[in-house]
Design an enzyme around this catalytic site. Structure first.
Site, short mmCIF file in Angstrom:
data_model
loop_
_atom_site.label_atom_id
_atom_site.label_comp_id
_atom_site.label_asym_id
_atom_site.label_seq_id
_atom_site.Cartn_x
_atom_site.Cartn_y
_atom_site.Cartn_z
N LYS A 267 36.03 24.41 25.86
CA LYS A 267 35.67 24.59 27.27
C LYS A 267 35.79 26.08 27.59
CE LYS A 267 36.66 24.78 31.88
NZ LYS A 267 35.85 25.97 32.10
N GLU B 69 48.06 32.45 25.27
CA GLU B 69 48.02 33.91 25.39
C GLU B 69 47.72 34.21 26.84
OE1 GLU B 69 48.99 35.96 23.24
OE2 GLU B 69 48.97 34.69 21.46
N CYS C 192 43.84 41.84 28.51
CA CYS C 192 45.28 41.58 28.61
C CYS C 192 46.06 42.69 27.93
CB CYS C 192 45.63 40.22 28.05
SG CYS C 192 45.10 40.01 26.37
N GLU D 168 50.17 41.78 37.12
CA GLU D 168 48.93 42.07 36.39
C GLU D 168 47.77 42.18 37.38
OE1 GLU D 168 47.18 39.05 33.74
OE2 GLU D 168 46.92 40.65 32.28
N1 LIG Z 1 45.13 37.07 29.16
C1 LIG Z 1 43.88 37.23 29.40
O1 LIG Z 1 43.16 37.64 28.55
C2 LIG Z 1 43.31 36.84 30.71
C3 LIG Z 1 44.08 36.88 31.85
N2 LIG Z 1 43.54 36.54 33.03
C4 LIG Z 1 44.38 36.64 34.23
O2 LIG Z 1 44.12 35.53 35.06
C5 LIG Z 1 43.67 35.91 36.34
C6 LIG Z 1 42.71 34.88 36.88
O3 LIG Z 1 41.59 34.68 36.01
P1 LIG Z 1 40.96 33.25 35.87
O4 LIG Z 1 39.64 33.30 35.24
O5 LIG Z 1 41.01 32.58 37.19
O6 LIG Z 1 41.96 32.57 34.81
P2 LIG Z 1 42.18 31.05 34.52
O7 LIG Z 1 43.45 30.88 33.80
O8 LIG Z 1 41.96 30.26 35.75
O9 LIG Z 1 40.95 30.70 33.55
C7 LIG Z 1 41.03 30.69 32.15
C8 LIG Z 1 40.40 29.41 31.60
O10 LIG Z 1 41.15 28.27 32.03
C9 LIG Z 1 40.29 27.35 32.70
N3 LIG Z 1 41.06 26.64 33.73
C10 LIG Z 1 41.23 26.96 35.03
N4 LIG Z 1 42.01 26.05 35.64
C11 LIG Z 1 42.36 25.14 34.72
C12 LIG Z 1 43.15 23.95 34.73
N5 LIG Z 1 43.75 23.53 35.84
N6 LIG Z 1 43.30 23.26 33.59
C13 LIG Z 1 42.70 23.68 32.45
N7 LIG Z 1 41.91 24.78 32.38
C14 LIG Z 1 41.75 25.50 33.49
C15 LIG Z 1 39.19 28.22 33.25
O11 LIG Z 1 38.04 27.47 33.59
P3 LIG Z 1 37.09 27.99 34.80
O12 LIG Z 1 36.55 29.28 34.37
O13 LIG Z 1 36.04 26.93 34.86
O14 LIG Z 1 37.94 28.06 36.01
C16 LIG Z 1 38.98 29.17 32.09
O15 LIG Z 1 38.24 28.54 31.07
C17 LIG Z 1 43.09 37.30 36.10
O16 LIG Z 1 43.09 38.05 37.24
C18 LIG Z 1 44.03 37.84 35.06
O17 LIG Z 1 45.18 38.34 35.68
C19 LIG Z 1 42.24 36.12 33.11
C20 LIG Z 1 41.44 36.08 32.02
C21 LIG Z 1 41.92 36.48 30.72
O1 LIG Z 2 42.17 44.03 23.36
C1 LIG Z 2 41.52 43.15 22.81
O2 LIG Z 2 40.64 43.41 22.01
C2 LIG Z 2 41.75 41.70 23.10
C3 LIG Z 2 42.48 41.52 24.36
C4 LIG Z 2 42.57 40.11 24.76
O3 LIG Z 2 42.78 39.23 23.98
C5 LIG Z 2 42.40 39.76 26.15
O4 LIG Z 2 42.26 40.63 26.99
O5 LIG Z 2 42.39 38.57 26.45
#
Ligand SMILES: NC(=O)C1=CN([C@@H]2O[C@H](COP(=O)(O)OP(=O)(O)OC[C@H]3O[C@@H](n4cnc5c(N)ncnc54)[C@H](OP(=O)(O)O)[C@@H]3O)[C@@H](O)[C@H]2O)C=CC1
Ligand SMILES: O=C(O)CCC(=O)C(=O)O
Length: 481
Positions: A174, A249, A283, A382
């Site tokens: 997903k 992660e 991240c 963050e």
């Molecule tokens: N560590 C990283 O690499 C990342 C960190 N983030 C952090 O998260 C914040 C918000 O980003 P956001 O995209 O909303 O992150 P989310 O955690 O909401 O989304 C990540 C994934 O989880 C899915 N998801 C959302 N809600 C649920 C749930 N209840 N159960 C299972 N899966 C779910 C999302 O689907 P859908 O897209 O359909 O909502 C998406 O595929 C950012 O501002 C950032 O701080 C975000 C992205 C990457």
């Molecule tokens: O820095 C990268 O290449 C990967 C970082 C990462 O995994 C993320 O932002 O979710």
């Protein structure tokens, strides 16, 4: 309206019975890039059932043969590189050179795990009985759920899908809704590679519905997630209730320390690249720049000079260095944090405003704060955008103390020419990725990737570490009679 993409379940592209779609919007100009299915909970069950049905045959195919299919997936992605990369830029805004780099990385990851097909599946261990044979053998977990974010729509899905497949698991994937068109194009490459039906199932829809149904299923055997902390906690809770192996992660608040003896030019370039590439939406992005007082003014003036050369715009245009925020919600979050920083008493020394465009894109200036103290929200939370905080310190010890003053522990870097300071940093820093004279962002596919503290759940992804998550070890003891 762009093209409509279906779910891929049991080897067939299927429209959702909901009849509803999710539009994917280009953050550079608000045009619709394409649409994906708004799937139902029943369709999640169908995808899981297909993966369950396919798992025996896929396991029995053997690791070597599974690896051969991954080589074909790499070839398919290579053939579609330009289209996938352009879609990636249109969907989430990173510049085209970055998107091409990420897609090439996806190909390299596929080849790495393809070659894993020909590597060992276990070890022979001497038994206490000299007439017995004792060995370990890796077994797949079974059905693995994969939930990915929008910031690396090619690399992150592939670094989860490729090892899951080569070690014999079947998948329900997903993707983030924001980047699901790119994900569909990646899945088509696996289809082209000739994966048997049901081995990789792809389902789009809302996180709170489709994602939630997947993480709460009792029929999955593993779940891997990258994204926000809030969702990560939901994944962990559901997985522990159901006894499912899980891997998370999540965020980072990555520090860069610049000591008095640093090569300032290198430090400035690394901070700009680490903080503002991908519009700070990694991240591993640098967000706290901890500078020793003796070099502070020199570092700051060079940083400001170089930051002024950054061009912000549509990632498809040649002269753009930094693209838009990936969506409206990220854009608003970044502007809110800029406001919060000012209210907390920090000073903006560069940027801080939206960038006006005639396309209504979600553009924000690269933003630099100074007079930041470690307890401020902009230094603790963050932001996931192009915002950095300069924090001045007097000693190396103080720098490391400030660097560790966070709930996160993903990546951390130091700039110094003193080997003693570098060694102390390596020893004392609480981070999974420790970087000396290199930017905080930058992940090598053959090395373990993951964080300490709230950034991860202790497990590591990529390289050989992936095997630890995607397999269970059987210890076999054999006697002739
Ligand atoms: N560590 C990283 O690499 C990342 C960190 N983030 C952090 O998260 C914040 C918000 O980003 P956001 O995209 O909303 O992150 P989310 O955690 O909401 O989304 C990540 C994934 O989880 C899915 N998801 C959302 N809600 C649920 C749930 N209840 N159960 C299972 N899966 C779910 C999302 O689907 P859908 O897209 O359909 O909502 C998406 O595929 C950012 O501002 C950032 O701080 C975000 C992205 C990457
Ligand atoms: O820095 C990268 O290449 C990967 C970082 C990462 O995994 C993320 O932002 O979710």
């Amino acid at each position: 309206m762009g093209e409509v993409y279906s779910n891929y379940i049991n080897g067939e592209w299927r429209e959702s019975k909901s009849g509803n779609l999710i539009d994917s919007i280009n953050p550079a100009n608000l045009e619709v890039v394409g649409s994906v299915q708004f799937s139902t909970i029943e369709e999640v069950t169908e995808a899981i059932d297909a993966a369950k049905l396919a798992k025996k045959e896929w396991r029995q195919l053997g690791q070597f043969n599974r690896g051969q299919i991954l080589y074909k997936a790499a070839e398919a992605l290579e053939n579609n590189l330009q289209d996938v990369a352009e879609t990636l830029t249109k969907e989430m805004g990173k510049t085209l050179p970055e998107a091409i780099g990420e897609t090439q990385r996806g190909i390299a990851i596929l080849k790495y795990y393809a070659s894993e097909g020909a590597r060992k599946e276990g070890d022979v261990i001497p038994a206490s009985d000299k007439d017995a044979l004792m060995f370990t053998k890796r077994a797949p977990l079974g059905v693995v759920g994969i939930i990915t974010p929008w910031n690396f729509p090619v690399a992150i899905p592939i670094w989860k899908i490729a090892p899951a497949l080569v070690y014999g698991n079947t998948i329900v994937f997903k993707p983030a809704s924001e980047a699901a068109v790119t994900a569909a194009k990646v899945v088509k490459c696996f289809e082209e590679a000739g994966l048997p039906k049901g081995v990789l199932n792809f389902i789009t829809g809302s996180g709170s519905q489709v994602g939630n149904a997947l993480i709460n299923s009792k029929d999955i055997n593993g779940i891997t997630f990258t994204g926000s902390e809030n969702t990560g906690h939901l994944v962990a809770k559901a997985a522990s209730v159901n006894g499912v192996k899980y891997q998370l992660e999540m965020g980072g608040k990555n520090p860069v320390i610049v000591l008095n003896d640093a090569n300032v030019n290198n430090a400035v370039n690394a901070v700009l690249s680490g903080a503002f590439k991908s519009t700070g939406q990694k991240c591993t992005a640098s967000s706290r720049v901890i500078v020793q007082s003796g070099i502070y003014n020199q570092f700051k003036s060079m940083l400001l000079e170089e930051a002024s050369k950054i061009t912000v715009g549509d990632g498809l245009l040649n002269d753009t260095w930094m693209g838009p925020c990936a969506n409206e919600s990220q854009y608003n979050t970044v502007l809110e944090y800029i406001q919060i920083g000012q209210e907390e008493g920090a000073n903006i020394i560069y940027g801080g405003k939206p960038v006006e465009s005639n396309t209504n894109g979600f553009y924000v200036e690269p933003t630099i704060f100074e007079n930041v103290s470690s307890d401020m929200r902009i230094a603790q939370e963050e932001i996931f955008g192009p915002v950095i905080s300069l924090i001045q310190v007097d000693t190396t010890e103080e720098a490391i103390e400030v660097a560790n003053d966070t709930q996160y522990g993903l990546s951390a870097s130091i700039f110094t020419t003193n080997i003693g300071s570098a060694l102390t940093f390596m020893e004392e820093i609480e981070a999974g990725l420790v970087r000396v004279n290199a930017e905080s962002a930058g992940v090598e596919l053959q090395a373990p990737f993951g964080g300490m503290k709230m950034s991860s759940t202790g497990t590591r992804e990529q390289g050989e570490s992936a095997k630890e998550f995607y397999t269970a070890v059987k210890t076999v003891f054999v006697k002739a009679e």
